[in-house]
Structures are given as structure tokens and as C-alpha cells.
Design an enzyme around this catalytic site. Structure first.
Site, mmCIF file in Angstrom:
data_model
loop_
_atom_site.group_PDB
_atom_site.id
_atom_site.type_symbol
_atom_site.label_atom_id
_atom_site.label_comp_id
_atom_site.label_asym_id
_atom_site.label_seq_id
_atom_site.Cartn_x
_atom_site.Cartn_y
_atom_site.Cartn_z
ATOM 1 N N ASN A 9 41.873 47.052 83.762
ATOM 2 C CA ASN A 9 41.675 45.642 83.426
ATOM 3 C C ASN A 9 41.046 44.958 84.639
ATOM 4 O O ASN A 9 41.719 44.741 85.643
ATOM 5 C CB ASN A 9 43.032 45.011 83.076
ATOM 6 C CG ASN A 9 42.929 43.507 82.859
ATOM 7 O OD1 ASN A 9 41.836 42.954 82.758
ATOM 8 N ND2 ASN A 9 44.082 42.841 82.790
ATOM 9 N N TRP A 10 39.786 44.621 84.513
ATOM 10 C CA TRP A 10 39.072 44.050 85.668
ATOM 11 C C TRP A 10 39.335 42.563 85.849
ATOM 12 O O TRP A 10 38.888 41.968 86.815
ATOM 13 C CB TRP A 10 37.563 44.283 85.521
ATOM 14 C CG TRP A 10 37.152 45.717 85.584
ATOM 15 C CD1 TRP A 10 37.965 46.804 85.818
ATOM 16 C CD2 TRP A 10 35.826 46.243 85.426
ATOM 17 N NE1 TRP A 10 37.212 47.956 85.812
ATOM 18 C CE2 TRP A 10 35.906 47.647 85.568
ATOM 19 C CE3 TRP A 10 34.582 45.659 85.176
ATOM 20 C CZ2 TRP A 10 34.768 48.463 85.472
ATOM 21 C CZ3 TRP A 10 33.465 46.469 85.077
ATOM 22 C CH2 TRP A 10 33.563 47.860 85.232
ATOM 23 N N LYS A 11 40.004 41.939 84.890
ATOM 24 C CA LYS A 11 40.278 40.493 84.963
ATOM 25 C C LYS A 11 38.960 39.743 85.204
ATOM 26 O O LYS A 11 37.923 40.184 84.697
ATOM 27 C CB LYS A 11 41.348 40.219 86.016
ATOM 28 C CG LYS A 11 42.581 41.140 85.811
ATOM 29 C CD LYS A 11 43.786 40.774 86.585
ATOM 30 C CE LYS A 11 44.917 41.747 86.251
ATOM 31 N NZ LYS A 11 46.168 41.430 86.913
ATOM 32 N N HIS A 95 48.140 39.239 77.714
ATOM 33 C CA HIS A 95 48.397 39.550 79.127
ATOM 34 C C HIS A 95 49.235 38.432 79.740
ATOM 35 O O HIS A 95 49.096 37.260 79.359
ATOM 36 C CB HIS A 95 47.059 39.695 79.867
ATOM 37 C CG HIS A 95 47.234 40.255 81.240
ATOM 38 N ND1 HIS A 95 47.619 39.478 82.307
ATOM 39 C CD2 HIS A 95 47.146 41.522 81.708
ATOM 40 C CE1 HIS A 95 47.735 40.251 83.386
ATOM 41 N NE2 HIS A 95 47.451 41.499 83.043
ATOM 42 N N GLU A 97 48.994 36.875 82.400
ATOM 43 C CA GLU A 97 48.210 35.762 82.946
ATOM 44 C C GLU A 97 47.795 34.801 81.835
ATOM 45 O O GLU A 97 47.719 33.586 82.039
ATOM 46 C CB GLU A 97 46.987 36.317 83.705
ATOM 47 C CG GLU A 97 47.408 36.909 85.048
ATOM 48 C CD GLU A 97 46.612 38.123 85.474
ATOM 49 O OE1 GLU A 97 45.493 38.329 84.983
ATOM 50 O OE2 GLU A 97 47.133 38.892 86.311
ATOM 51 N N GLU A 167 54.205 45.437 81.124
ATOM 52 C CA GLU A 167 53.789 44.966 82.444
ATOM 53 C C GLU A 167 54.814 43.953 82.953
ATOM 54 O O GLU A 167 54.723 42.753 82.635
ATOM 55 C CB GLU A 167 52.412 44.296 82.361
ATOM 56 C CG GLU A 167 51.310 45.208 81.899
ATOM 57 C CD GLU A 167 49.938 44.749 82.411
ATOM 58 O OE1 GLU A 167 49.263 45.567 83.022
ATOM 59 O OE2 GLU A 167 49.576 43.579 82.213
ATOM 60 N N GLY A 173 50.021 42.575 90.511
ATOM 61 C CA GLY A 173 49.289 42.052 91.668
ATOM 62 C C GLY A 173 50.150 41.829 92.895
ATOM 63 O O GLY A 173 49.725 41.158 93.837
ATOM 64 N N SER A 213 50.765 47.005 89.606
ATOM 65 C CA SER A 213 50.606 47.673 90.903
ATOM 66 C C SER A 213 50.505 49.199 90.808
ATOM 67 O O SER A 213 51.034 49.914 91.646
ATOM 68 C CB SER A 213 51.734 47.252 91.868
ATOM 69 O OG SER A 213 51.677 45.864 92.113
ATOM 70 N N GLY A 234 45.167 47.081 87.167
ATOM 71 C CA GLY A 234 44.393 45.907 87.533
ATOM 72 C C GLY A 234 43.575 46.179 88.783
ATOM 73 O O GLY A 234 42.569 46.895 88.746
ATOM 74 N N GLY A 235 44.044 45.656 89.917
ATOM 75 C CA GLY A 235 43.288 45.703 91.178
ATOM 76 C C GLY A 235 42.688 47.064 91.519
ATOM 77 O O GLY A 235 41.504 47.145 91.893
#
Ligand code: 13P
Length: 259
Positions: A9-11, A95, A97, A167, A173, A213, A234-235
Site C-alpha cells: 500500500n503506497w498511500k 484503511h 487512515e 492492521e 507506521g 510495520s 506500507g512504508g
């Protein structure tokens, strides 16, 4: 056995040019990987370019959200049919967010999941508790509510086509991943509820993946848990080599042996 699914997931990161550069390198790096379902989720603006650059590869594309109407006066929104036409096969829904920053409710998640299925997309429905909820021992209650309301009205036939991403919000993150035991405990609970509400066969086939993470160093231990069927990254998915490493280690956890 469920084939592990690893999705990045590149956000809100990467331009169209960055996306094309990434996926061209990435498809070469993972071209011989078998036994893992691989997905990247770029921002809307790069979905079509990613799908074109990944044509005839073993990497699928996801959008990060959708709106439940097919078309209409909904400025700024994107429908499932539009996402499908742009070349994506999956869509992330609910998600944390979106829930916390944009007020997305379980009812909206439900409408989006139904719309995604109707459009021929595979929904990746995100659920998970906050740190406060975990500290108050409410984790299972939160998961129950999110599953019950988010998947309300779906049939046992539709559940195998759906992905649930657990999640925990406190792990997203933060660099603080759930331990493999914590992830397994939550995933086993989710699967128990799927058995109860959608039947044993549906629950057995449904992918329940972990996000929060995930890194090359912890992917193997997390994905080797019996009810952890992959990862939503993610990251670490923004870096092509790190993401490739996560895929390769997850594959080892699930099927054994090198790539
Ligand atoms: P991180 O891997 O950056 O913690 O993000 C997880 C996530 O939100 C994936 O959807």
C-alpha cells in the site's frame, strides 16, 4: 492451503513516473516467484500506468479506495467500474487512515465492499483496534463489530473472494509491529468469527493478511503463523528491494525453500 498474498500500500506516495520506474524494475525482480499473490496499490493517478506496465506479469494492481455508486454527481469520487477499467483487480477498503482521518464508518465500508464485488474487484477490507482499545481489552469486540457491520449482507460464496487485512492501528507506521503471537491470536479470532457467520468452507478459503510495520526482518515470522495469510505492507513497500525481500521471505515462510 491459502496462497500467501503480499500487497504494498503506497498511500499518498509516488508520481506516475516514479510508479512506472518502480514497477518496471519490480516485475523483473519477482518474475520467477511462484506460490505468492503479489499486489501493488499506487495512488489513483498511477493505477492505469501501473496496470499497463505490469500487463502479463505476476503482479496485480489495487486501488486504495472507491466510492459505492457506479457514476453520478459525486465530485472527487471514483467508482469500482472506473477502477476496474483502469486495470486494477483489487481495492483496499476501510484503511484505518480513512477511518480516522476521513470519518469512514463501518456502514461505508460495507457499501464499498458490496460495490467492489459488484464491479468485479477483490476487496481488501481493513480492520484493527487502536492502542486504547487494546489496553482496555476491547480488541475482539472491535474486530467483531468491524467484521459484522463491514461484511453485513455478504454471502458465504463471496467471502473466499475477499481479503481481510488485520492492521492494529498502533502498529501502522510506528515501527512497532504486532508480535507473531499477537497477530496469530487476532487472526485466529477473525477466522473463528468467519466460521460462525459465513461457514467453515468460506472461512477456510478467505485470506486474512497482517499489516503494521511489516519489514524484511519480521515478514517471515509473521507470515509463518497458521492464520496469517500474507501481509499488507506500507512504508517498506515503497522501496523495491525491501518489498521484494518481504515477498521472498514470506514465500519461504509459507512454502519453504528459496525463491
Ligand atoms: P506500515 O507498513 O508503514 O506500518 O503501514 C501499514 C499499512 O497501513 C498498510 O496498509
Amino acid at each position: 492451503m491459502r496462497t500467501p498474498l503480499i500487497a504494498g500500500n503506497w498511500k499518498m506516495f509516488k508520481s506516475v513516473a516514479d510508479t512506472v520506474r518502480y514497477v518496471k524494475e519490480f516485475r523483473g525482480l519477482v518474475k520467477d516467484v511462484t506460490g505468492v499473490e503479489i499486489v501493488v496499490a499506487p495512488p489513483f493517478t498511477a493505477v492505469h500506468a501501473a496496470a499497463e506496465a505490469l500487463r502479463n506479469s505476476n503482479v496485480g494492481v489495487a486501488a486504495q479506495d472507491l466510492y459505492w455508486e457506479r457514476e453520478g454527481a459525486f465530485t472527487g469520487e471514483i467508482s469500482g467500474a472506473m477502477i476496474r477499467e483502469a486495470g486494477a483487480e483489487y481495492v483496499i477498503i476501510g484503511h484505518s487512515e480513512r477511518r480516522t482521518l476521513f470519518g469512514e464508518t463501518d456502514d461505508a465500508v460495507n457499501r464499498k465492499a458490496q460495490a467492489a464485488i459488484a464491479a468485479g474487484l477483490i476487496p481488501i477490507v481493513c480492520i484493527g483496534e487502536t492502542l486504547d482499545q487494546r489496553d482496555r481489552n476491547e480488541t475482539f469486540d472491535v474486530l467483531d463489530r468491524q467484521i459484522k457491520q463491514g461484511l453485513d449482507g455478504l454471502t458465504g460464496q463471496q467471502i473466499p473472494e475477499l481479503v481481510i487485512a488485520y492492521e492494529p492501528v498502533w502498529a501502522i507506521g510506528t515501527g512497532r509491529n504486532a508480535t507473531p503471537a499477537q497477530a496469530q491470536e487476532a487472526h485466529a479470532h477473525i477466522r473463528k468469527r468467519l466460521v460462525q457467520w459465513f461457514g467453515a468452507e468460506a472461512a477456510e478459503l478467505c485470506h486474512v493478511i497482517y499489516g503494521g510495520s511489516v519489514k524484511p526482518e519480521n515478514a517471515r515470522d509473521l507470515v509463518s503463523q497458521p492464520d496469517v495469510d500474507g501481509a499488507l505492507v506500507g512504508g517498506a513497500s515503497l522501496d523495491v528491494r525491501a518489498f521484494q525481500e518481504i515477498i521472498s521471505r514470506s514465500r519461504t515462510a509459507a512454502v519453504g525453500g528459496p525463491v
